[in-house]
Write a protein that holds these residues in place. Sequence first.
Motif, PDB file in Angstrom:
ATOM      1  N   THR A   1     -15.285  96.811 -20.381  1.00  0.00           N
ATOM      2  CA  THR A   1     -14.406  95.888 -21.093  1.00  0.00           C
ATOM      3  C   THR A   1     -14.312  96.257 -22.567  1.00  0.00           C
ATOM      4  N   PHE A   2     -13.227  95.842 -23.182  1.00  0.00           N
ATOM      5  CA  PHE A   2     -13.002  96.098 -24.594  1.00  0.00           C
ATOM      6  C   PHE A   2     -12.165  94.957 -25.158  1.00  0.00           C
ATOM      7  N   TYR A   3     -12.225  94.792 -26.486  1.00  0.00           N
ATOM      8  CA  TYR A   3     -11.438  93.730 -27.109  1.00  0.00           C
ATOM      9  C   TYR A   3      -9.949  94.042 -26.960  1.00  0.00           C
ATOM     10  N   THR A   4      -9.212  93.073 -26.492  1.00  0.00           N
ATOM     11  CA  THR A   4      -7.784  93.256 -26.231  1.00  0.00           C
ATOM     12  C   THR A   4      -6.997  93.469 -27.515  1.00  0.00           C
ATOM     13  N   HIS A   5      -7.364  92.738 -28.554  1.00  0.00           N
ATOM     14  CA  HIS A   5      -6.607  92.773 -29.813  1.00  0.00           C
ATOM     15  C   HIS A   5      -7.440  93.468 -30.895  1.00  0.00           C
ATOM     16  N   LYS A   6      -7.743  94.722 -30.628  1.00  0.00           N
ATOM     17  CA  LYS A   6      -8.681  95.460 -31.486  1.00  0.00           C
ATOM     18  C   LYS A   6      -8.174  95.597 -32.913  1.00  0.00           C
ATOM     19  N   ARG A   7      -6.906  95.913 -33.111  1.00  0.00           N
ATOM     20  CA  ARG A   7      -6.380  96.119 -34.464  1.00  0.00           C
ATOM     21  C   ARG A   7      -6.354  94.804 -35.240  1.00  0.00           C
TER      22      ARG A   7
ATOM     23  N   ASN B   1     -10.569  82.250 -30.095  1.00  0.00           N
ATOM     24  CA  ASN B   1     -10.548  82.593 -28.672  1.00  0.00           C
ATOM     25  C   ASN B   1      -9.638  83.794 -28.406  1.00  0.00           C
ATOM     26  N   TYR B   2      -8.521  83.832 -29.099  1.00  0.00           N
ATOM     27  CA  TYR B   2      -7.586  84.951 -28.950  1.00  0.00           C
ATOM     28  C   TYR B   2      -8.233  86.254 -29.421  1.00  0.00           C
ATOM     29  N   LEU B   3      -8.949  86.205 -30.527  1.00  0.00           N
ATOM     30  CA  LEU B   3      -9.637  87.385 -31.045  1.00  0.00           C
ATOM     31  C   LEU B   3     -10.684  87.911 -30.083  1.00  0.00           C
ATOM     32  N   ASN B   4     -11.321  87.002 -29.367  1.00  0.00           N
ATOM     33  CA  ASN B   4     -12.421  87.384 -28.480  1.00  0.00           C
ATOM     34  C   ASN B   4     -11.968  87.754 -27.072  1.00  0.00           C
ATOM     35  N   GLU B   5     -10.671  87.734 -26.827  1.00  0.00           N
ATOM     36  CA  GLU B   5     -10.185  88.133 -25.508  1.00  0.00           C
ATOM     37  C   GLU B   5     -10.546  89.588 -25.225  1.00  0.00           C
TER      38      GLU B   5
END
Length: 269
Positions: free
Chosen positions: A198-204, A184-188
Amino acid sequence: MATERFDLDELWQLYSSGKQTCVQLSGRFGCSSNTIQRKIDKVVVERRKEFSGVAVVVMDTTCFGRKFGVMVFKNSLDGVVLYKQYVRYETNALYLSGIAEIRRRGIYIQAIVRDGRQGLFQLFGDIPMQMCQFHRIQIVLRYLTRKPKTQAAIELKKVTLKLTKQTREEFVNTLNDWHLRWLNYLNERSRSPSTGKTFYTHKRLRSAYLSLKKHLPYLFVFQDYKELMIPNTTNALDGQFSDLKNKLGNHNGLSKQRKMKFIDGFFKA
């Protein structure tokens, strides 16, 4: 020792392996450093002509400044450098030509070990290809940084550092457990205030995980072909590169041609 009685083989050994500079050798032999350099220029570097008929090829490139590097192909079974070529840039086409040259010499290549360069693993047909686990770890750590701040990144770093210590099954299970925990955190996603997209918050973090996931088929090939004695890293060649640069570091200011002669003598290829 009089200059006309120089033993060129001894002089080259002291210069190339004994880490003696021309100035140091001039004091030892009682002549000028220019005389030493002229003698060294006369040395004919011998290259290996006979090779084993079977090889597990470890291949990589090291660079000396911009637009000058050496691409090396080493047989991990006996430690012999099979072939090298000077390159301006590291390209897949040059690796392909190097493997072709080794085959042309009648050497059977039973496996290849390489770092994580994109596209290489589709070029060599049915030859088993092992990706260097150490290089993959380094790539992932560049995404995560050396001191990650989030708990998810801290845990993924710990997972990554287990790569060389676990079997495929153990590592896959560990990585999957991490992924389920942080899915779930990865998909934020976040929204750009300027575009509304929108874009992935935790891209790296996602890139670090996907880097491991995508390359899993190449990270444990050495376990699938135990009889071939495939190393899981390119460390043997990386160590030679470090040794070469340390030795060259004693001879600052060499011209490109003299540097190439030194490298020829170091690899004997």
